[in-house]
Write a protein that holds these residues in place. Sequence first.
Motif, mmCIF file in Angstrom:
data_model
loop_
_atom_site.group_PDB
_atom_site.id
_atom_site.type_symbol
_atom_site.label_atom_id
_atom_site.label_comp_id
_atom_site.label_asym_id
_atom_site.label_seq_id
_atom_site.Cartn_x
_atom_site.Cartn_y
_atom_site.Cartn_z
ATOM 1 N N LYS A 15 0.845 -1.192 0.000
ATOM 2 C CA LYS A 15 0.000 0.000 0.000
ATOM 3 C C LYS A 15 0.883 1.246 0.000
ATOM 4 N N SER A 46 -3.184 0.057 -3.538
ATOM 5 C CA SER A 46 -3.093 -0.997 -2.525
ATOM 6 C C SER A 46 -3.350 -2.344 -3.181
ATOM 7 N N ALA A 47 -2.749 -3.378 -2.612
ATOM 8 C CA ALA A 47 -2.932 -4.734 -3.123
ATOM 9 C C ALA A 47 -3.063 -5.696 -1.951
ATOM 10 N N GLN A 98 -5.660 -8.817 -5.635
ATOM 11 C CA GLN A 98 -6.651 -7.773 -5.883
ATOM 12 C C GLN A 98 -6.044 -6.389 -5.646
ATOM 13 N N ILE A 99 -6.189 -5.517 -6.642
ATOM 14 C CA ILE A 99 -5.567 -4.194 -6.624
ATOM 15 C C ILE A 99 -6.644 -3.126 -6.621
ATOM 16 N N VAL A 100 -6.465 -2.104 -5.793
ATOM 17 C CA VAL A 100 -7.373 -0.960 -5.752
ATOM 18 C C VAL A 100 -6.552 0.316 -5.950
ATOM 19 N N LYS A 139 -7.008 4.500 -6.060
ATOM 20 C CA LYS A 139 -7.924 5.592 -5.724
ATOM 21 C C LYS A 139 -7.230 6.940 -5.894
ATOM 22 N N LYS A 164 -12.139 5.565 -8.341
ATOM 23 C CA LYS A 164 -11.710 4.284 -7.784
ATOM 24 C C LYS A 164 -11.695 3.236 -8.894
ATOM 25 N N PHE A 165 -10.605 2.463 -8.972
ATOM 26 C CA PHE A 165 -10.471 1.406 -9.959
ATOM 27 C C PHE A 165 -10.036 0.128 -9.250
ATOM 28 N N GLU A 166 -10.614 -0.986 -9.658
ATOM 29 C CA GLU A 166 -10.256 -2.281 -9.097
ATOM 30 C C GLU A 166 -9.882 -3.234 -10.227
ATOM 31 N N MET A 167 -8.889 -4.055 -9.998
ATOM 32 C CA MET A 167 -8.458 -5.015 -11.010
ATOM 33 C C MET A 167 -7.667 -6.127 -10.341
ATOM 34 N N SER A 168 -7.340 -7.138 -11.136
ATOM 35 C CA SER A 168 -6.548 -8.253 -10.628
ATOM 36 C C SER A 168 -5.134 -8.196 -11.187
#
Length: 365
Positions: free
Chosen positions: A2, A91-92, A96-98, A100, A105-109
Amino acid sequence: MKISIDKSILWKSLDQISKVISTKNIIPILSEILFEVNGSGLSMVGGDGTVFLKSTIDPEDFQLLRSGSITIPGRRLIEIVKKLKDVIDISADGHQIVIKSGRSKFEMSGMDAEEYPKMELELGQVVSVSGQVLKELVTKTIFATYTKEDAPILTGLRITLTENGIEATGTDRHRLSKTAEKIEDGFDFTTVVGSGSLNELVKIIPDKEKVSISFYKDRFIVQTKKFVFSSRVLEGAYPDVDRITPTQFNSIVTVKTQDFIDALKGVNIIASEQKTNLVKMIVGEEVELSSESDQGKANEFLEIIKMDGEGFKLSFNAKFALSALESIDCEETTINFVGRLDPIVFKGVGNETDFHLMLPYRTEV
């Protein structure tokens, strides 16, 4: 993992890495960027299997909230960061990655960092030059390299090191460009580096900063304070270009470099309509350049500053000549002539280390 980091700092590194990450996705993880963060700083690695770039950010330039490592989809990350503003939080947890920033806000693998190829950074013998010197070695020669895959060794630049100099040579069999710079504490070494790799390298090298160049086994490594660039070298025997390089000339004509470029651009308007880009040159009291096609003719005339030897006639490729002349940073250029069917050579007056050779066309002038 993070972190919290200012966009401008993160973007500078990502922009460098964007030049080398894979777009073909033959090996999925090579489309990712490896993030590794701890108390020593943040490092990011991207590459395509042949070329890798490691960019580092000092610990004082971001906020470390949790150490760790992860790979993040490269192109997607670059587009996201380009859009965002101000401070970015990444952050991971697991894969799983976020990401901001403000209300975005984006989320992905991502993928396991351990699966990312190890970047080979073992250094061999090292020399140091300014970024500007390395850039000039590449830009003054790379246009002469071959662009087809039937002769892979010619698609790269030959880099030759001696005790007091470094030299770059590019050729596609029809033309040759060579330049050299003096260095200290050199050693004897020769390698061939792909032109694609070097084209990306010159986009990120800082002009005024010293860079370290390492020649080690099958790698060509360039290191600055902020990044390490590693490229696999090309295998094979580079042709003996010195054998075809003339050292004595029957005629040497001196002209103004920019005037020569302007005249060639004029006749190339017509010459470019033909596949050969053929231009005829007649040297007498002045230089006459001419070209013709089914659609028209063109003539340009060039004043001679000085001539040693007799006048001559020959034909050559205007596009090749323009590429060579535009890399010459001298006010005057010499046209060096041996015979109508022998290589013609262009040199900048006052800079004998730059050397540009072309094979003429076998035509009746």
